[in-house]
Design an enzyme around this catalytic site. Structure first.
Site, PDB file in Angstrom:
ATOM      1  N   HIS A  84      46.042  28.714  42.633  1.00 66.83           N
ATOM      2  CA  HIS A  84      44.630  29.057  42.831  1.00 66.83           C
ATOM      3  C   HIS A  84      43.737  27.821  42.860  1.00 66.83           C
ATOM      4  O   HIS A  84      42.631  27.883  43.383  1.00 66.83           O
ATOM      5  CB  HIS A  84      44.151  30.130  41.838  1.00 66.83           C
ATOM      6  N   ASP A 219      52.002  30.677  39.675  1.00 66.04           N
ATOM      7  CA  ASP A 219      50.727  30.068  40.077  1.00 66.04           C
ATOM      8  C   ASP A 219      50.810  28.534  40.147  1.00 66.04           C
ATOM      9  O   ASP A 219      50.274  27.842  39.293  1.00 66.04           O
ATOM     10  CB  ASP A 219      49.643  30.512  39.081  1.00 66.04           C
ATOM     11  N   SER A 581      42.911  25.196  34.199  1.00 65.10           N
ATOM     12  CA  SER A 581      43.892  25.639  35.176  1.00 65.10           C
ATOM     13  C   SER A 581      44.630  24.434  35.720  1.00 65.10           C
ATOM     14  O   SER A 581      44.014  23.458  36.124  1.00 65.10           O
ATOM     15  CB  SER A 581      43.207  26.363  36.326  1.00 65.10           C
TER      16      SER A 581
HETATM   17  N1  ARG Z   1      41.796  33.986  35.914  1.00 63.17           N
HETATM   18  C1  ARG Z   1      42.217  32.702  36.399  1.00 63.17           C
HETATM   19  C2  ARG Z   1      41.017  31.770  36.422  1.00 63.17           C
HETATM   20  O1  ARG Z   1      40.054  32.019  35.782  1.00 63.17           O
HETATM   21  C3  ARG Z   1      42.887  32.809  37.751  1.00 63.17           C
HETATM   22  C4  ARG Z   1      41.989  33.163  38.875  1.00 63.17           C
HETATM   23  C5  ARG Z   1      42.658  33.212  40.240  1.00 63.17           C
HETATM   24  N2  ARG Z   1      43.377  34.462  40.456  1.00 63.17           N
HETATM   25  C6  ARG Z   1      42.825  35.637  40.892  1.00 63.17           C
HETATM   26  N3  ARG Z   1      43.573  36.696  40.955  1.00 63.17           N
HETATM   27  N4  ARG Z   1      41.559  35.772  41.224  1.00 63.17           N
HETATM   28  O2  ARG Z   1      40.703  30.973  37.260  1.00 63.17           O
HETATM   29  N1  GLU Z   2      42.041  30.345  35.582  1.00 63.67           N
HETATM   30  C1  GLU Z   2      41.142  29.464  34.877  1.00 63.67           C
HETATM   31  C2  GLU Z   2      40.792  28.226  35.670  1.00 63.67           C
HETATM   32  O1  GLU Z   2      40.774  28.236  36.849  1.00 63.67           O
HETATM   33  C3  GLU Z   2      41.737  29.118  33.572  1.00 63.67           C
HETATM   34  C4  GLU Z   2      41.687  30.310  32.755  1.00 63.67           C
HETATM   35  C5  GLU Z   2      40.703  30.183  31.647  1.00 63.67           C
HETATM   36  O2  GLU Z   2      39.499  30.368  31.857  1.00 63.67           O
HETATM   37  O3  GLU Z   2      41.210  29.879  30.573  1.00 63.67           O
HETATM   38  O4  GLU Z   2      40.425  27.215  35.154  1.00 63.67           O
END
Ligand code: ARG
Ligand code: GLU
Length: 646
Positions: A84, A219, A581
């Site tokens: 991502h 990921d 991330s």
């Molecule tokens: N929750 C993770 C973050 O905050 C991954 C986001 C990307 N994935 C998604 N299904 N939208 O960035």
């Molecule tokens: N998916 C999040 C990011 O893109 C990390 C998840 C979180 O917020 O801990 O940084």
């Protein structure tokens, strides 16, 4: 009697060890934490983690782009981050004929690595406490204090910046301006895309599984840093050569288990651990619920159209994902604040603080902050409403190739009505109010702007103009005084609890967080184990469900047998946030065991209050990466580049 005492002592120790997983520490000050880290299993020294004299782990960690982390995994500039985090680059190299998002991509030779205009990675050269220099001769009473400090910061940054050698400097405020640190970076600009698995692996589970455990998302994506002949940063050129890092991670294949020490090294973006109960109440009971409700409405509209037409599903995939990402995080956050009674806990803390503060310069401080929040709330909420409604209407920023008018028209109607119904007239742009009356209501206004783009443009320009010149000015002014009070309150909290180790709130600077692999109990009677496996992917696999439809190749490999227990993801107690991330997950010996990519949603209130029983970060197990490269993608060239712990 002795036995009872020993038991009580044991419980007390267990309690402090558990809560001590909280914290994102400054690497330059890691010597203050190293004894605790070592007590929990870490085998290396503070100098191994961060050093300005010799290569250390910090030299293998980068800020990837402007909001993710990545880490070096070979002596030839190869780095790994999340799928991502590389999503935009992967998308930009994709076309209908070569859909790397859908099918994945692996450069089998260097000339297949693809350049990415605008993508940078930044290495931290050093970080220094510059508080004394910066605040020299400045007191709380200095006139134009903030302006004087800003000017000094600018000067310091400018004097260190050296465009030609890619040196950037930034001075960051810590603890609400009680401390300032200088960060010097070396920024590389030729960063090429090496490979990524198919989205059905890299984003497996999609938004259904996002922020959730059990998780089975692969990921990750890989890039390579290129440098000039002297290993220095340079603009893209075909003559550039792979960068030789000072340090890269060795890969641990022996695996992980519950209880193992873990260490996350990366760039968390923003946390607010020391705020006032009224600040927490605003987030948990006012702002999050309002924004969740608005996004629920938008998502319902988007998803209805996406479900009816695969073309629209692709068109709106990225938008839907980003709207849904925060939407789900806020639900976890406000739910966690309610479940843990965080507002009450903060009020109790403030009562104890106030009792202590009697007769000191901190007396009455928390009341002042509370009063400022009361003043701020209507303006802040109106401003957030504007952002989540008016600014969410695509008609006001129409140049997007992925634009579907019926979605936008329905969504705009819903959002402008919600804005009108929920925000007081005096807190809305006067021009917006006039436009609503002259069109006989919000629906009439929506009809009018969808009939005439020029009307839409001028409505937006004039509304935004007022918001910036009026509403936002008020928000910033009150926030400015809150922050001045916080500077004092932070100092007060540190004096109130002199034995507590304070860590600065996250601000996208490099941090160390350590903990251990651990499951959790999300609700009564349910325990989540901390490790997931390939068997679980096959259990979820369903060609009928977009989020769970894995590549046929993965099914075929699995069918050969023997791969049920390939590890996929694990969770740990590290204190992380958005920006972490792609961060390396490091074991007790300093080797790479995984890549951080998410948190469990029951614990997303860790940005405000860390609860060791619910807060877990989610990591990709590096062995799943190896399995995919080997069995699914045949990327032997990449595997050959890696160094394994033997
Ligand atoms: N929750 C993770 C973050 O905050 C991954 C986001 C990307 N994935 C998604 N299904 N939208 O960035
Ligand atoms: N998916 C999040 C990011 O893109 C990390 C998840 C979180 O917020 O801990 O940084």
């Amino acid at each position: 009697m002795r036995k009872i005492f020993t038991a009580i002592a044991a419980i007390a120790i267990a309690a402090t060890t558990a809560s001590a997983d909280e914290g994102m520490w400054l690497p330059a000050l890691v010597s203050q934490r190293i004894a605790d880290m070592q007590a929990k299993g870490f085998k290396l020294s503070a100098e191994d983690v961060y050093s300005i004299n010799q290569a250390s782990l910090k030299d293998a960690v980068v800020l990837f782009g402007k909001g993710c982390t990545g880490e070096l995994i070979s002596g030839e500039g190869l780095l790994i981050t999340n799928h991502h985090c590389g999503f935009r680059q992967i998308q930009s190299h994709s076309s209908v004929e070569h859909d790397y998002l859908k099918d994945g991509y692996w450069a089998l030779s260097r000339d297949m690595e693809l350049p990415n205009n605008g993508l940078t990675v930044s290495f931290l050269d050093r970080m220094d406490d510059v508080t004394a220099v910066l605040l020299k001769d400045i007191t709380d009473e200095t006139p134009d204090r903030n302006a004087v400090i800003s000017k000094r910061i600018k000067e310091m940054e400018t004097s260190l910046r050296d465009e030609k050698s890619g040196i950037e400097a930034s001075v960051e405020k810590l603890f609400y301006g009680n401390q300032y640190f200088l960060f010097v970076y070396r920024v590389y600009k030729d960063v090429r895309f090496v490979g990524a698995p198919a989205s059905s692996i890299g984003k497996f589970g999609g938004d259904t599984d996002n922020w959730m455990w059990p998780r089975h998302t692969g990921d990750f994506s890989m890039f390579r840093i290129y440098a000039d002949k002297n290993n220095n940063p340079a603009e893209y050129s075909k003559d550039n050569v792979p960068y030789t890092p000072k340090r890269f991670f060795k890969i641990e294949r022996r695996g992980v288990k519950e209880g193992d020490f873990t260490f996350i090294y990366g760039y968390p973006g923003s946390t607010r651990e020391y705020i006032h109960s009224e600040g927490v109440r605003y987030v948990g009971e006012v702002s999050d619920p309002a924004k969740i409700a608005l996004r629920t409405r938008r998502l319902e509209i988007m998803q209805r159209y996406m479900g009816a037409d695969p073309r629209i599903r692709i068109m709106y995939a990225a938008k839907q994902a980003s709207v849904a990402n925060a939407w789900k995080k806020w639900q976890g956050e406000s739910g966690g604040i309610a479940r843990n009674s965080t507002v009450e806990a903060k009020r109790e803390y403030e009562a104890r603080f106030n009792a202590w503060a009697k007769g000191t310069k901190y007396e009455g401080l928390t009341d002042k902050i509370g009063a400022k929040y009361a003043e701020l709330e209507p303006y802040m909420l109106a401003y957030e409403y504007f952002n989540e409604t008016v600014r969410a209407c695509e008609i006001f920023a129409p140049k997007d190739k992925d634009y579907y008018r019926p979605i936008d028209e329905e969504s705009t109607r819903a959002m402008l009505n919600a804005y009108y119904d929920n925000v007081d007239a005096g807190l809305r742009p006067p021009y917006f109010n006039e436009a609503v009356s002259s069109c006989g209501g919000v629906d009439g206004l929506v009809d009018a702007i969808f009939a005439d783009q020029a009307k839409a443009d001028s409505l937006y320009a004039r509304s935004l103009g007022w918001v910036k010149s009026d509403l936002l000015k008020k928000v910033l002014a009150i926030n400015g005084s809150i922050n001045t009070l916080y500077r004092n309150y932070m100092r007060g909290q540190m004096e109130f609890e002199p034995d507590k180790a304070f860590y600065p709130d996250a601000n996208l600077t490099l941090r160390v967080a350590y903990g251990r692999i651990a499951g959790y109990e999300p609700r009564d009677g349910v325990y989540y184990y901390p490790v997931s496996t390939l068997k679980g992917i096959i259990e979820k696999d369903n060609p009928e469900i977009y989020d769970y439809n894995i590549p046929q190749r993965l099914r075929d490999v699995y069918a050969q047998g023997g791969y049920e227990n390939v590890p996929v993801c694990f969770i740990a107690t590290n204190h992380t946030s958005g920006g972490n991330s792609g961060s390396p997950v490091i074991n007790a010996e300093g080797n790479l065991i995984g890549v951080n990519f998410d948190r469990v949603w029951e614990g997303t209130m860790s940005d405000i209050a860390f609860d060791p029983s619910f807060c877990r970060n989610i990591c990709l197990d590096i062995r799943y990466v190896l399995f995919l490269l080997d069995k699914v993608y045949g990327a032997q060239n990449i595997l050959d580049e890696l160094t394994f712990v033997d």
